[in-house]
Design an enzyme around this catalytic site. Structure first.
Site, short mmCIF file in Angstrom:
data_model
loop_
_atom_site.label_atom_id
_atom_site.label_comp_id
_atom_site.label_asym_id
_atom_site.label_seq_id
_atom_site.Cartn_x
_atom_site.Cartn_y
_atom_site.Cartn_z
CD GLU A 91 -30.40 -13.66 33.60
OE1 GLU A 91 -29.50 -14.08 32.86
OE2 GLU A 91 -31.62 -13.73 33.32
CB SER A 98 -49.93 50.49 19.66
OG SER A 98 -50.75 50.94 18.62
#
Lengths: 735, 207
Positions: free
Chosen positions: A188, A467
């Site tokens: 680059e 229960s």
């Protein structure tokens, strides 16, 4: 100079010089302050953004870290799975962080460095020997010495993204491998360390190359210009933008070092897309494409990342493998041509065919139900913006092994139940697993498709608990130890309750039988309804409600006689909170999903969620209740599943079933884990399963995988024992 | 003088932390314990608490760890939390009298710090006299005396147990006591008493 002397010389007497008006100079005089002002403005912008908060960093949410010590229960399978999800690679003689090797029951692991709330866990190579699914010894290889405690870095389980969905992991320049920097600069910007932000040579070279090719083949922008474009500007192609870019690049280079600019570039660059999420920076890209931190990538992977700079979508290695491979090879060739790597290295790297992992890592997170609870807790202490942008590291209590086991038990269990029973169609379920001694939520399962977010049953499904309320009534009775103990005979003969409206309500037992007198423990383990209602009415509804409050049920509600049999809707989370207090010996512990919140930059703990207990019950009645609940599992309503558990495994539990078999509940706990399981249908239709045949069946399968520690509560001082022919030793409270 | 006393009192948790025998701990817990003490000594209390919590994750039934955590909270003047943690430690410190004493001390101290007027120390082990209000315990004693052939005393204790069992409606215990009284009366050759006791036992056993 605004005016210019006339060139024409005159012979006459000396005249005052005549100056001609020059537009150019005027323009210059006007332009200089304007330009200066413009540059100064840009300069402020450059510095403000570069020195301030550069990016909004998403919060990273982690599971609990896996901790090893001698005697810790770890199966080779669970350890292997943990290492694989953390991205550890199998490699003989592991020497680099993130590598492991397995031989028989011995694991050789080179761990990664991780910043924990109490310090940094350094990278080291260790040998872990497992015997009978337990850690037998942990030895550090160099220096050769035994170590008592070892932590692996935690697994990432979610992220909280900023509004714009940019995601990145910040890296420091010194952590980036040299070959990645070489590859980037070679391809680059070869003159990066020489130019002043703009490279005239580069521009000329690009113009010539593009002219020769007849199309745009090369860009003339330096890395600094690219950074300026991405960081400060838009990607519009206008001359004004180009000029602005050039000025800002020079300013950037003037104020900051090359290293600072390069580091920012490495963190800023766009390198891919995963749905809405934009992948920025080399740190995240290496995780996303290779499932490993940037420090651990090889030359070929560096080349691939650099090739993505040109076009992350065009060279996407998962979509366009061939194109990406060619570009990577080109990068490798350029590196070799410029002497950054040898030709052999380039050739060897080219031979690596697999470009990226098939699965996108850090993309889909599979625990949405648990995360909802985490977010709920986080929102109490943090505002939304901080959560999304401050890069918080959130360490949660989730145990991935237990979560996976619970999910599998739920999925398989629901499938088998649907096959078994004709009525049981479209079953759904919920499961919450907590550490019974400190209230940490270890797992949370929502239905069959656990990975999908949707209606969060563990948190939001309010269902009648049946229960499950009975132990609360019995606990209220046992607290009154002058009158009640486990052997107290309870009357189970037919009973009617006169309601406030004048109507009469008659409870029945599940089997529509009456049992005359039954000892309290038997009435609990066999879940007798009539005896329970009579007891509850004798004790008083307010006392039962008070017990429920002390156990941790915070919602407002009115108490009716039918609620004694569980016609009280609760979410699985609320049930868990109640039973947490029972499982921890009467100490209420708020449930926790978050351990610590850390600052990403400093590693300092911003907030800790400490262990907090409050003694709400005397230990003795709780001890008696736990004793009776052990009978539920072995001899009571849970005996069908309980009899299949290993004999030495002592666990307490309670089944819960509601009218017409619409809800099936089971709560079970040992010395370390508390599990609440619910099975039912979303449309609340009957499904033909009781607590024992539905939820407990799933719990049984889960228990077989995780093998919790047996219940071994500390015996309170005021407990003494008596021999009973049927039960053996029975505990009583000494007054 | 008051200042010295106060210093001693406030440094007690530190002494507790430092003076705990390490033999109760596994090597992993021990290494964390030492780390916690170091943090404590540096007055980094939150880090010390965190480290002890980590140790509790390994050995959550260790009364010393709970006490240590209570000590850290005490030093942070988080009285309420310290009190509850000390209570937790107290429930786990079964036979360790020294640790029980330390916990009780801390509970009383925290209670006073919270400004409460009445801060009686938590109950010690139940006093021996309270056993005599317990019908089950009395029955056990009676059975022992019967074995030792001390018939009269066995009968008396069984009668006392019976009285208390009637109050608590524990039928099984009543039967057991009547059976014991029958045996004792027979041995004492008090036939009327024996017959009455037998009848009572049979009354309970009737379907």
């Amino acid at each position: 100079m605004l005016f210019k002397k006339s060139k024409k010389k005159t012979a006459g007497p000396k005249k005052r010089p005549v100056y001609r008006f020059r537009w150019g100079v005027l323009l210059l005089i006007i332009m200089i302050p304007i330009l200066s002002f413009y540059v100064a403005k840009l300069d402020i912008q450059v510095r403000q953004q570069f020195e301030g908060k550069k990016w909004a960093i998403p919060a990273r949410v982690y599971a609990r870290p896996l901790e090893f010590h001698t005697g810790k229960r770890v199966t080779p399978e669970s350890l292997r799975e943990e290492l694989n999800t953390l991205g550890y690679r199998k490699q003989e003689n592991p020497s680099k962080p993130g590598q492991y090797w397995e031989k028989g029951n011995t694991f050789l692991i080179t761990t990664r460095t991780f910043q924990f709330w109490d310090g940094t866990e350094p990278s080291r190579t260790v040998k872990i020997r497992l015997i009978k699914d337990k850690v037998d010894a942990i030895t550090e290889i160099s220096p050769d010495r035994p170590i008592h405690l070892l932590r692996l870095e935690p697994k990432l389980i979610d992220k909280i993204y900023p509004e714009h969905n940019e995601d990145r992991i910040l890296v420091r320049l010194e952590d980036v491998p040299q070959h990645l920097i070489d590859a980037l600069l070679t391809v680059e910007d070869r003159n990066f360390f020489e130019h002043w932000g703009v490279s005239v040579r580069g521009v000329v070279r690009a113009i010539i190359a593009n002219f020769k090719a007849g199309k745009r083949v090369q860009g003339g922008s330096t890395l600094t210009q690219q950074l300026v474009k991405n960081f400060y500007l838009t990607s519009e192609r206008t001359l004004t933008r180009k000029v602005k870019e050039a000025i800002m690049s020079v300013l950037l280079e003037w104020h900051y070092t090359k290293e600072q600019i390069l580091e920012t570039y490495l963190n800023e660059i766009y390198l891919g897309q995963a749905g809405k999420r934009a992948i920025h920076g080399m740190g995240l890209a290496s995780r996303f494409y290779f499932n490993r931190p940037v420090e651990e990538i090889n030359v070929a992977q560096s080349a691939l990342l650099v090739s993505l700079v040109r076009g992350a979508s065009y060279y996407n290695p998962r979509r366009h493998a061939e194109r990406a491979r060619k570009r990577r090879d080109l990068v490798l060739d350029v590196m070799a041509a410029h002497g950054k790597i040898t030709a052999e290295q380039a050739e060897e790297s080219k031979k690596i065919l697999s470009l990226a992992t098939k699965k996108k890592t850090e993309n889909v997170f599979p625990y949405p139900a648990f995360m909802e609870l985490v977010r709920r807790q986080l929102r109490e202490d943090y505002n939304e913006q901080d959560l999304r942008e401050e890069g918080l590291q959130i360490i949660t209590t989730l145990d991935p092994f237990i979560q996976t086991s619970a999910e599998q038990a739920m999925k398989k269990g629901l499938k088998r139940l649907e096959k078994k029973r004709r009525k049981a169609r479209n079953l759904q379920g919920a499961m919450i697993v907590t550490d019974s001694q400190n209230g940490e939520v270890l797992a949370m399962v929502n239905g069959k498709r656990t990975e999908y977010s949707g209606f969060n049953r563990p948190l939001k499904a309010k269902r009648l608990i049946g229960s499950l309320l009975k132990p609360i009534v019995y606990l209220t009775a046992l607290e009154d130890n002058d009158t009640y103990n486990l052997m107290t005979q309870l009357d189970d003969s037919p009973y009617q309750v006169k309601m406030a409206s004048g109507k009469k309500w008659q409870p029945y037992n599940y089997d529509h039988r009456t049992h005359e007198n039954a000892p309290l423990y038997k009435a609990l383990s066999s879940s007798y309804n009539v005896a329970l209602v009579r007891l509850g009415m004798t004790l008083g509804l307010n006392r039962v409600r008070n017990t429920l409050r002390r156990l941790g049920f915070e919602r407002k509600f009115n108490m009716y006689p039918s609620m004694l049999l569980g016609s009280l809707p609760m979410t699985p989370l609320e049930v868990t909170q109640i039973y947490q207090t029972i499982a921890s010996g009467g100490f209420r512990m708020p449930m926790r999903t978050i351990h610590t919140v850390l600052n990403l930059q400093t590693g300092q703990a911003l907030q800790r969620y400490p262990l907090s207990v409050s003694q709400n019950f005397d230990p003795a009645p709780i001890y008696l209740l736990n004793y009776a609940m052990q009978h539920v599992v072995r001899h009571g309503t849970g005996r069908h599943v309980g009899s299949k558990l290993p004999k030495k495994m002592i666990l307490a539990g309670k089944t819960g079933t509601t009218n017409d078999l619409k809800d099936s509940w089971f709560v079970g706990f040992g010395n370390d884990l508390l599990t609440v399981t619910w099975v039912g249908r979303d449309d609340n239709k009957p499904m033909g399963l009781t607590g024992g045949s539905g939820a407990m069946f799933i719990w049984g399968n889960f228990i077989k995988t995780v093998r919790p520690k047996s219940l071994a509560p500390s015996v309170p001082d005021n407990i003494y024992w008596e021999m009973d022919e049927k039960l053996g030793q029975v505990p009583f409270i000494r007054r | 003088m008051i200042k010295v006393l106060l210093t001693v009192l406030l440094s007690l948790p530190l002494l507790v932390l430092a003076g705990t025998p390490e033999k109760n701990f596994s090597p992993a817990v021990n290494s964390l314990w030492i780390k916690a003490i170091n943090y404590y000594n540096k007055e980094e209390f939150e880090k010390a608490a965190n480290t002890i919590e980590r140790a509790l994750g390994i050995d959550h039934n260790n009364a010393y760890l709970w006490h240590g955590l209570a000590g850290v909270r005490f030093a942070q003047e988080n009285w309420k939390r310290a009190a509850h943690l000390a209570k937790k430690s107290l429930t786990l410190a079964k036979k360790d009298k020294a640790l029980q004493t330390k916990n009780r001390w801390m509970i009383t101290q925290t209670c006073q710090k919270m400004g409460r007027k009445y801060c009686a120390p938590p109950k010690r082990t139940i006093s021996p006299t309270s056993h005599f209000r317990d019908p089950h315990h009395l029955y056990q004693l009676a059975a022992k005396l019967l074995k030792k052939e001390k018939w009269a005393r066995a009968r008396l204790l069984a009668l006392r147990s019976l009285q208390l069992a009637k109050k608590t409606k524990t039928n099984r215990l009543q039967i057991k006591n009547w059976v014991l009284i029958t045996k004792a009366c027979e041995s004492l050759e008090k036939w009327g008493c024996a017959r009455h006791a037998r009848n009572q036992a049979q009354f309970f056993l009737q379907p």
